[in-house]
Write a protein that holds these residues in place. Structure first.
Motif, mmCIF file in Angstrom:
data_model
loop_
_atom_site.group_PDB
_atom_site.id
_atom_site.type_symbol
_atom_site.label_atom_id
_atom_site.label_comp_id
_atom_site.label_asym_id
_atom_site.label_seq_id
_atom_site.Cartn_x
_atom_site.Cartn_y
_atom_site.Cartn_z
ATOM 1 N N VAL A 100 90.247 -5.242 27.456
ATOM 2 C CA VAL A 100 91.169 -4.682 26.454
ATOM 3 C C VAL A 100 91.197 -5.566 25.215
ATOM 4 O O VAL A 100 91.181 -5.070 24.083
ATOM 5 C CB VAL A 100 92.586 -4.506 27.059
ATOM 6 N N LEU A 101 91.220 -6.894 25.405
ATOM 7 C CA LEU A 101 91.210 -7.807 24.262
ATOM 8 C C LEU A 101 89.940 -7.620 23.419
ATOM 9 O O LEU A 101 90.006 -7.579 22.177
ATOM 10 C CB LEU A 101 91.319 -9.258 24.724
ATOM 11 N N MET A 102 88.802 -7.490 24.079
ATOM 12 C CA MET A 102 87.552 -7.296 23.341
ATOM 13 C C MET A 102 87.514 -5.919 22.684
ATOM 14 O O MET A 102 87.021 -5.772 21.564
ATOM 15 C CB MET A 102 86.344 -7.503 24.258
ATOM 16 N N LEU A 103 88.034 -4.917 23.357
ATOM 17 C CA LEU A 103 88.078 -3.567 22.792
ATOM 18 C C LEU A 103 88.928 -3.545 21.521
ATOM 19 O O LEU A 103 88.506 -3.010 20.490
ATOM 20 C CB LEU A 103 88.631 -2.576 23.826
ATOM 21 N N LEU A 104 90.096 -4.135 21.593
ATOM 22 C CA LEU A 104 90.969 -4.172 20.414
ATOM 23 C C LEU A 104 90.358 -5.015 19.291
ATOM 24 O O LEU A 104 90.372 -4.619 18.129
ATOM 25 C CB LEU A 104 92.351 -4.714 20.788
ATOM 26 N N PHE A 113 89.228 -8.730 8.029
ATOM 27 C CA PHE A 113 88.044 -8.772 7.165
ATOM 28 C C PHE A 113 86.774 -9.092 7.935
ATOM 29 O O PHE A 113 85.880 -9.758 7.432
ATOM 30 C CB PHE A 113 88.238 -9.772 6.012
ATOM 31 N N GLY A 114 86.727 -8.618 9.164
ATOM 32 C CA GLY A 114 85.509 -8.736 9.967
ATOM 33 C C GLY A 114 85.395 -10.003 10.776
ATOM 34 O O GLY A 114 84.441 -10.158 11.535
ATOM 35 N N PHE A 115 86.344 -10.928 10.657
ATOM 36 C CA PHE A 115 86.265 -12.175 11.410
ATOM 37 C C PHE A 115 86.373 -11.938 12.919
ATOM 38 O O PHE A 115 85.554 -12.433 13.685
ATOM 39 C CB PHE A 115 87.350 -13.154 10.953
ATOM 40 N N VAL A 116 87.387 -11.198 13.342
ATOM 41 C CA VAL A 116 87.598 -10.964 14.782
ATOM 42 C C VAL A 116 86.455 -10.149 15.392
ATOM 43 O O VAL A 116 85.921 -10.530 16.436
ATOM 44 C CB VAL A 116 88.979 -10.323 15.052
ATOM 45 N N PRO A 117 86.019 -9.034 14.769
ATOM 46 C CA PRO A 117 84.886 -8.311 15.358
ATOM 47 C C PRO A 117 83.626 -9.177 15.456
ATOM 48 O O PRO A 117 82.908 -9.108 16.452
ATOM 49 C CB PRO A 117 84.670 -7.142 14.412
ATOM 50 N N ALA A 118 83.382 -10.020 14.456
ATOM 51 C CA ALA A 118 82.216 -10.901 14.512
ATOM 52 C C ALA A 118 82.325 -11.872 15.684
ATOM 53 O O ALA A 118 81.346 -12.129 16.390
ATOM 54 C CB ALA A 118 82.073 -11.658 13.195
#
Length: 151
Positions: A100-104, A113-118
């Motif tokens: 769930v943490l990775m999904l969110l 600004f793309g930091f978390v998805p990266a």
């Protein structure tokens, strides 16, 4: 005597063998010989009996690790590589909170600004490599039987 491993718990280091004589014998990790560090249900073994306990246990034939529905490390690695940015490999391994943490992080993390998805994609790629480098036994112990959710 020859027999078959019925169960083994890596955390307690103990298990149960069904001997060819029809009797069940308990054993401990210390009784495993020949470089074996753990046993898996279904493995064929050769052992001695002392006071009703299996000792000097040698694995003579293997059993597939997914005998009891265990997860496959190659499947987990491929899921981490292809869909790791949304945590699918975590759900496959039964690590729901991490999934769930990775999904969110991989979906609505764009707010940062793309930091978390990266970061999520980097973690998935690192786990892809780790899953491929581990042996089947280590993978099973850490991610299937164990409670390890990250790296």
């Amino acid at each position: 005597m020859r027999g078959k491993v019925l169960s083994y718990d890596d955390y307690t280091g103990s298990g149960l063998i069904s001997g060819d004589d029809g009797v069940r014998y308990t054993f401990t990790r210390g009784s495993l010989m020949g470089g074996a560090r753990e046993a898996f249900a279904g493995q064929q073994v050769d052992f001695e009996v002392a006071d009703g306990v299996a000792t000097n246990i040698y694995v003579t034939g293997g059993a597939p690790l997914n005998l009891s529905g265990d997860k496959n490390r190659i499947v987990a690695a491929l899921l981490a590589f292809v869909l790791g940015g949304i945590g699918i490999h975590k759900f496959y391994l039964g690590k729901t909170t991490a999934g769930v943490l990775m999904l969110l992080g991989g979906t609505i993390g764009w707010i940062t600004f793309g930091f978390v998805p990266a970061l999520v994609y980097l973690i998935a790629f690192i786990e892809f490599i780790i899953y491929l480098l581990k042996t089947d036994g280590d993978f099973h112990r850490d991610y299937v039987a164990g409670n390890k959710s990250w790296f």
